[in-house]
Design a protein around this motif. Sequence first.
Motif, PDB file in Angstrom:
ATOM      1  N   LYS A 222       0.832  -1.201   0.000  1.00  0.00           N
ATOM      2  CA  LYS A 222       0.000   0.000   0.000  1.00  0.00           C
ATOM      3  C   LYS A 222       0.868   1.253   0.000  1.00  0.00           C
ATOM      4  O   LYS A 222       0.585   2.229  -0.709  1.00  0.00           O
ATOM      5  N   GLU A 223       1.947   1.239   0.788  1.00  0.00           N
ATOM      6  CA  GLU A 223       2.857   2.372   0.858  1.00  0.00           C
ATOM      7  C   GLU A 223       3.583   2.582  -0.468  1.00  0.00           C
ATOM      8  O   GLU A 223       3.808   3.714  -0.902  1.00  0.00           O
ATOM      9  N   LYS A 224       3.940   1.480  -1.143  1.00  0.00           N
ATOM     10  CA  LYS A 224       4.617   1.575  -2.432  1.00  0.00           C
ATOM     11  C   LYS A 224       3.719   2.230  -3.469  1.00  0.00           C
ATOM     12  O   LYS A 224       4.151   3.090  -4.244  1.00  0.00           O
ATOM     13  N   LYS A 225       2.431   1.820  -3.478  1.00  0.00           N
ATOM     14  CA  LYS A 225       1.480   2.402  -4.426  1.00  0.00           C
ATOM     15  C   LYS A 225       1.263   3.884  -4.138  1.00  0.00           C
ATOM     16  O   LYS A 225       1.145   4.698  -5.056  1.00  0.00           O
ATOM     17  N   LYS A 226       1.215   4.227  -2.841  1.00  0.00           N
ATOM     18  CA  LYS A 226       1.025   5.614  -2.433  1.00  0.00           C
ATOM     19  C   LYS A 226       2.207   6.478  -2.884  1.00  0.00           C
ATOM     20  O   LYS A 226       2.026   7.586  -3.401  1.00  0.00           O
ATOM     21  N   ALA A 227       3.428   5.949  -2.699  1.00  0.00           N
ATOM     22  CA  ALA A 227       4.634   6.671  -3.107  1.00  0.00           C
ATOM     23  C   ALA A 227       4.688   6.828  -4.621  1.00  0.00           C
ATOM     24  O   ALA A 227       5.110   7.865  -5.143  1.00  0.00           O
ATOM     25  N   LEU A 228       4.222   5.782  -5.354  1.00  0.00           N
ATOM     26  CA  LEU A 228       4.211   5.819  -6.815  1.00  0.00           C
ATOM     27  C   LEU A 228       3.248   6.881  -7.327  1.00  0.00           C
ATOM     28  O   LEU A 228       3.547   7.608  -8.265  1.00  0.00           O
ATOM     29  N   LYS A 230       2.342   9.612  -5.719  1.00  0.00           N
ATOM     30  CA  LYS A 230       2.932  10.919  -5.439  1.00  0.00           C
ATOM     31  C   LYS A 230       3.980  11.282  -6.481  1.00  0.00           C
ATOM     32  O   LYS A 230       4.062  12.420  -6.938  1.00  0.00           O
ATOM     33  N   GLY A 231       4.804  10.294  -6.863  1.00  0.00           N
ATOM     34  CA  GLY A 231       5.828  10.525  -7.848  1.00  0.00           C
ATOM     35  C   GLY A 231       5.238  10.879  -9.195  1.00  0.00           C
ATOM     36  O   GLY A 231       5.731  11.769  -9.892  1.00  0.00           O
ATOM     37  N   THR A 232       4.176  10.193  -9.580  1.00  0.00           N
ATOM     38  CA  THR A 232       3.500  10.470 -10.863  1.00  0.00           C
ATOM     39  C   THR A 232       2.901  11.873 -10.859  1.00  0.00           C
ATOM     40  O   THR A 232       2.973  12.596 -11.846  1.00  0.00           O
ATOM     41  N   ALA A 233       2.310  12.257  -9.721  1.00  0.00           N
ATOM     42  CA  ALA A 233       1.689  13.578  -9.604  1.00  0.00           C
ATOM     43  C   ALA A 233       2.738  14.685  -9.762  1.00  0.00           C
ATOM     44  O   ALA A 233       2.505  15.702 -10.400  1.00  0.00           O
ATOM     45  N   LYS A 234       3.943  14.488  -9.167  1.00  0.00           N
ATOM     46  CA  LYS A 234       5.013  15.483  -9.267  1.00  0.00           C
ATOM     47  C   LYS A 234       5.479  15.637 -10.703  1.00  0.00           C
ATOM     48  O   LYS A 234       5.770  16.742 -11.169  1.00  0.00           O
ATOM     49  N   VAL A 235       5.549  14.508 -11.452  1.00  0.00           N
ATOM     50  CA  VAL A 235       5.983  14.555 -12.840  1.00  0.00           C
ATOM     51  C   VAL A 235       4.986  15.347 -13.672  1.00  0.00           C
ATOM     52  O   VAL A 235       5.341  16.165 -14.515  1.00  0.00           O
ATOM     53  N   ARG A 236       3.700  15.132 -13.418  1.00  0.00           N
ATOM     54  CA  ARG A 236       2.663  15.852 -14.179  1.00  0.00           C
ATOM     55  C   ARG A 236       2.700  17.343 -13.892  1.00  0.00           C
ATOM     56  O   ARG A 236       2.536  18.175 -14.781  1.00  0.00           O
ATOM     57  N   MET A 237       2.917  17.691 -12.622  1.00  0.00           N
ATOM     58  CA  MET A 237       2.978  19.098 -12.252  1.00  0.00           C
ATOM     59  C   MET A 237       4.193  19.784 -12.879  1.00  0.00           C
ATOM     60  O   MET A 237       4.164  20.943 -13.246  1.00  0.00           O
TER      61      MET A 237
END
Length: 238
Positions: A222-228, A230-237
Amino acid sequence: MYDLRYSPNDDVTLDFRLGPSGANAPGFVWAIVDKDELISIKKTRWDLTLTKTQENQTVPKACVVMSEVADVTETILKQSATAPFLAALSNNDVLKYFKSFSITDLPPTRPTGPMNASERERHVILSFKLPSSQSEMAKTVPLVKAAFGIIDSLENGRYNIRTESVRKLKTAREELDKELLKDATEEKSKDTEDSKRAAKRRAEEERLSKLSAEQQRKAMEKEKKKALRKGTAKVRMG
């Protein structure tokens, strides 16, 4: 009253702490420095980074003056007690060993917070290269004796700095204390945030340690998916 420290090495550093009478005079940072020592002294003496470096015809061409306020330089160099020191420096047999001479009310390393007036110690510091023999060492004696003459004048309040310059120095110390307070507050806030994150991490580790192996696997997934996410959101921003 003198508090003398001697540091035997390739260099000789004589550090004189002025007594209470000297503490009544306005605080300032001032120095004569050999040009070859400028880069290194700014790395080891934070107080001297607060000064301006200038050429001055009164000191040898191999040296520069470092001062917070121009009036301080004028006052010190014109004082009769400074004449023997300048005379000693004009002798090449002495000058070849000279590194720096400074008067300061600030520490060599940047404080971690504001300093009360009572915490500021006024020091006179003379540094020169260690001669290779007794006969050569004797050549530096006039320089040391002349330094004592300047110290006596400082102790007796004979260096009269203009009122306007005293105000400038006072304002500079007030601004410095504000800057140090700001840095200390920010550092404390950062430490608090780091402590909170560390406590949260320990609490989470303790919680996970009480779960079964399967529950731990699911929680980690669950933590891995959550971190993934967040990482995707930062790339889009970005």
